[in-house]
Design a protein around this motif. Structure first.
Motif, PDB file in Angstrom:
ATOM      1  N   UNK A  76       3.924   0.833  15.540  1.00 32.51           N
ATOM      2  CA  UNK A  76       4.137   0.244  14.444  1.00 32.51           C
ATOM      3  C   UNK A  76       3.003  -0.929  14.151  1.00 32.51           C
ATOM      4  N   UNK A  77       3.803  -1.897  13.216  1.00 34.86           N
ATOM      5  CA  UNK A  77       2.525  -2.835  12.516  1.00 34.86           C
ATOM      6  C   UNK A  77       2.171  -3.601  13.464  1.00 34.86           C
ATOM      7  N   UNK A  78       0.829  -3.645  13.909  1.00 37.48           N
ATOM      8  CA  UNK A  78       0.324  -4.756  14.959  1.00 37.48           C
ATOM      9  C   UNK A  78       0.211  -6.126  14.145  1.00 37.48           C
ATOM     10  N   UNK A 115       1.784   0.794  10.182  1.00 39.84           N
ATOM     11  CA  UNK A 115       2.199  -0.294   9.149  1.00 39.84           C
ATOM     12  C   UNK A 115       2.430   0.341   7.670  1.00 39.84           C
ATOM     13  N   UNK A 116       1.811   1.368   7.384  1.00 38.39           N
ATOM     14  CA  UNK A 116       1.930   1.972   6.011  1.00 38.39           C
ATOM     15  C   UNK A 116       2.981   3.076   5.980  1.00 38.39           C
ATOM     16  N   UNK A 155       7.479   6.921   4.617  1.00 39.63           N
ATOM     17  CA  UNK A 155       8.611   7.902   4.753  1.00 39.63           C
ATOM     18  C   UNK A 155       9.932   7.468   4.474  1.00 39.63           C
ATOM     19  N   UNK A 156      10.237   6.172   4.641  1.00 40.19           N
ATOM     20  CA  UNK A 156      11.643   5.763   4.119  1.00 40.19           C
ATOM     21  C   UNK A 156      11.643   5.663   2.729  1.00 40.19           C
ATOM     22  N   UNK A 157      10.561   5.111   1.820  1.00 40.17           N
ATOM     23  CA  UNK A 157      10.740   5.517   0.710  1.00 40.17           C
ATOM     24  C   UNK A 157      10.924   6.761  -0.118  1.00 40.17           C
ATOM     25  N   UNK A 158      10.221   7.676   0.531  1.00 40.19           N
ATOM     26  CA  UNK A 158      10.364   8.954   0.404  1.00 40.19           C
ATOM     27  C   UNK A 158      11.808   9.533   0.503  1.00 40.19           C
ATOM     28  N   UNK A 159      12.428   9.146   1.644  1.00 36.30           N
ATOM     29  CA  UNK A 159      13.687   9.720   1.949  1.00 36.30           C
ATOM     30  C   UNK A 159      14.578   8.870   0.841  1.00 36.30           C
ATOM     31  N   UNK A 160      14.278   7.653   0.476  1.00 32.59           N
ATOM     32  CA  UNK A 160      14.944   7.045  -0.212  1.00 32.59           C
ATOM     33  C   UNK A 160      15.181   7.890  -1.914  1.00 32.59           C
ATOM     34  N   UNK A 161      14.090   8.315  -1.870  1.00 37.53           N
ATOM     35  CA  UNK A 161      13.707   9.056  -3.221  1.00 37.53           C
ATOM     36  C   UNK A 161      14.235  10.400  -3.367  1.00 37.53           C
ATOM     37  N   UNK A 204       0.752  -1.186   0.033  1.00 30.18           N
ATOM     38  CA  UNK A 204       0.083  -0.136   0.144  1.00 30.18           C
ATOM     39  C   UNK A 204       0.872   1.062  -0.262  1.00 30.18           C
ATOM     40  N   UNK A 205       1.949   1.251   0.849  1.00 33.60           N
ATOM     41  CA  UNK A 205       2.756   2.325   0.742  1.00 33.60           C
ATOM     42  C   UNK A 205       3.487   2.385  -0.446  1.00 33.60           C
TER      43      UNK A 205
END
Lengths: 351, 351
Positions: free
Chosen positions: B342-344, B173-174, B179-185, B148-149
């Motif tokens: 975090x993710x439950x 969870x998402x 956030x991490x994908x955005x930082x990598x981008x 989803x993220x």
């Protein structure tokens, strides 16, 4: 060097609520009917002026918008006033610009006054007078509102033949063309408007499949379910508010909402807000605001398509024409209570 | 043919408000640990189960959704109950399906119970156990929330390097992966969350540029102006409500809002509604709801990208792991008050 009297419509104050006629005033100034040497400007005689809802945004004292607020009337100043600015059709009387010559007809941003000195000419469009197309249509069908309909429908809504299309403020300057483009595209089209006269025009003159008077509906959700038992693929939103809320409940999966304007929010802001926005997730709705000015590269193809269809009688256009510059403040205020029937234009003078 | 006791979590009633622990109940049934001949089914032992906010939509008695409501517990029936359905990681004990064999690990829709007979196998994914990736991560980082993220960020938001990204429910969870994908981008990323512990994780473990506790902000608009003096290009909306309203005021021109979920509307609906939707017009905002399931063809590339970055230490993931099936109702209810960090995930059994 001829000097003429120049009636003007000026803004008296910045406003928060819906515009009233008395927020504007008439002034009489003087103007030299000449484009000063070296100015690159045009001196024009205004023939038709356009009343458009977006102008309400320029009556607010807010500097974060995409266009600046209007200049207020300088009551205590001896300087010339700056009139309200808007789209108009005008005839060039004098030109210091090699691209225009006296006698040319232009369409573009001008002043709410009899004569204007237009310094910013890059957005003006030269019009070839054509007996089969009224000059004033360059403010509606072939102008900014028509182009807004074109951009919103084709670029934002990505329509497919056979889809279900709902248009609010459907007899207005933009809505009436959206519906006709949708019909030409093979869609099923229903419009909402605020009087039985407008509903009648939608069904009997503008070719909508169905139309209803939203003021007669106590339950807008039920009304939309009646007209769209299969749901709505495309909602062309000209009003926001309660109709948008009801449309959200009736959108189909992967529906698209082009948000063109929210007249209901131009006026008194609705304390209820939009309740049903959560629908965008399960229905995967795309909702997109847009301004026609972002798509100007598409203007020529719009003009060709709509002019052609108009000349062949496949598109019609309804104007609400007021006579005389002094009717402009009232006509403009009337937009926000739905007083106009069709595109509101002010006739200022013959050429 | 072995028969086993089978603890189950069942839904007691359809709900209108936020889920409570007592809306669910534990039952003990019996199950044959066998996939009947000719059924094409799998008999699995559930190892980990996932608590996801979307499941709340299946607790309502509403049949217009994209997925059907859960089956209610049949209190007065001798028939076996149907447990709550959700994503899980399980081990195949018996198979009547040639694509799966005993000993295989799978991820996909299973039941909230110890053992499940899974008849609909086409959406199941076989997992290769890998010492460097915890099995439970297939419910989060490498499962539906992670995908989803990925879909929301890349497909809906069309991010560009250097853009300003805001994520709500950012440690969820998402959100944590967005956030991490955005930082990598190469984006600038700010997250909001509901506790100082979560804010700390966002800044110090998940690599967000900034983070804030929305519960400590009396004026969310002012908070966003503080963190985004230049405005927001991309808002990844996991909550709706007041934070969405504040984000609308702070979006930049041509901003994009991916509407992933509206947890605030999953619970008690907000009588205020969304007030600032009018911003989409002048700012030409695209707001789009989406479901990851529309993009499943992109799952392999998602899995490759995220697995690779995880193994290289460029992506981390925070889980909130509860022990035992009987903790599932409370853990699920806790999602709606932000109890989870975090993710439950629910640990059910070792393989």
């Amino acid at each position: 060097m001829a000097t003429a009297e120049n009636k003007q419509v000026v803004l008296q104050r910045y406003i928060e609520e819906a515009p009233k006629e008395t927020d504007m005033a008439m002034k009489i100034g003087k103007i030299e009917l000449k484009a000063p040497k070296g100015s690159g400007a045009l001196l024009v005689k205004n023939l038709y002026l356009s009343c458009d809802p977006y102008m309400r945004g320029r009556m607010r004292d807010f500097h974060g918008s995409y266009i600046p607020p209007f200049v207020l009337s300088r009551v205590f100043s001896h300087l010339l006033d700056v009139p309200i600015e808007g789209f108009g059709v005008a005839k060039v009387l004098d030109s210091d610009n090699p691209d225009f010559k006296p006698g040319d007809f232009i369409s573009g941003l001008t002043g709410w006054e009899e004569y204007s000195l237009i310094r910013s000419t890059w957005q003006l469009r030269k019009i070839q007078p054509d007996d089969s197309v009224p000059l004033s249509y360059h403010l509606g069908l072939l102008g900014m509102p028509g182009f807004t309909a074109y951009v919103g429908f084709y670029e934002i809504c990505s329509p497919k033949k056979g889809e279900y299309v709902f248009v609010s403020a459907a007899s207005g300057a933009v809505g009436q063309l959206v519906g006709q483009l949708a019909k030409l595209h093979g869609c099923y089209v229903v419009g909402s408007a605020g009087s039985s006269q407008k509903v009648d025009l939608l069904k009997n003159k503008l070719g909508f499949d169905e139309a209803f008077n939203y003021k007669e509906e106590t339950d807008l959700d039920a009304a939309l379910k009646r007209y769209f038992p299969e749901g709505i693929d495309i909602y062309f939103d000209n009003v926001g508010g309660a109709i948008l809320d009801a449309a959200l409940l009736n959108m189909r999966i992967h529906g698209r909402i082009a948000v063109c304007g929210m007249v209901s929010l131009h006026s008194i802001s609705d304390p209820k807000g939009i309740q049903n926005l959560y629908c965008v997730v399960p229905k995967r709705i795309k909702m997109q605001g847009f301004l026609q000015s972002d798509y100007l590269d598409k203007f020529p193809q719009f003009l060709e398509l709509v002019t052609e269809n108009f000349k062949q009688g496949r598109i019609v256009y309804i104007e609400d024409m007021n006579e005389g510059l002094e009717t402009a403040p009232g006509a403009f205020a009337g937009l926000f209570s739905g007083k106009n029937v069709g595109k509101q234009v002010i006739f200022v003078a013959r050429d």
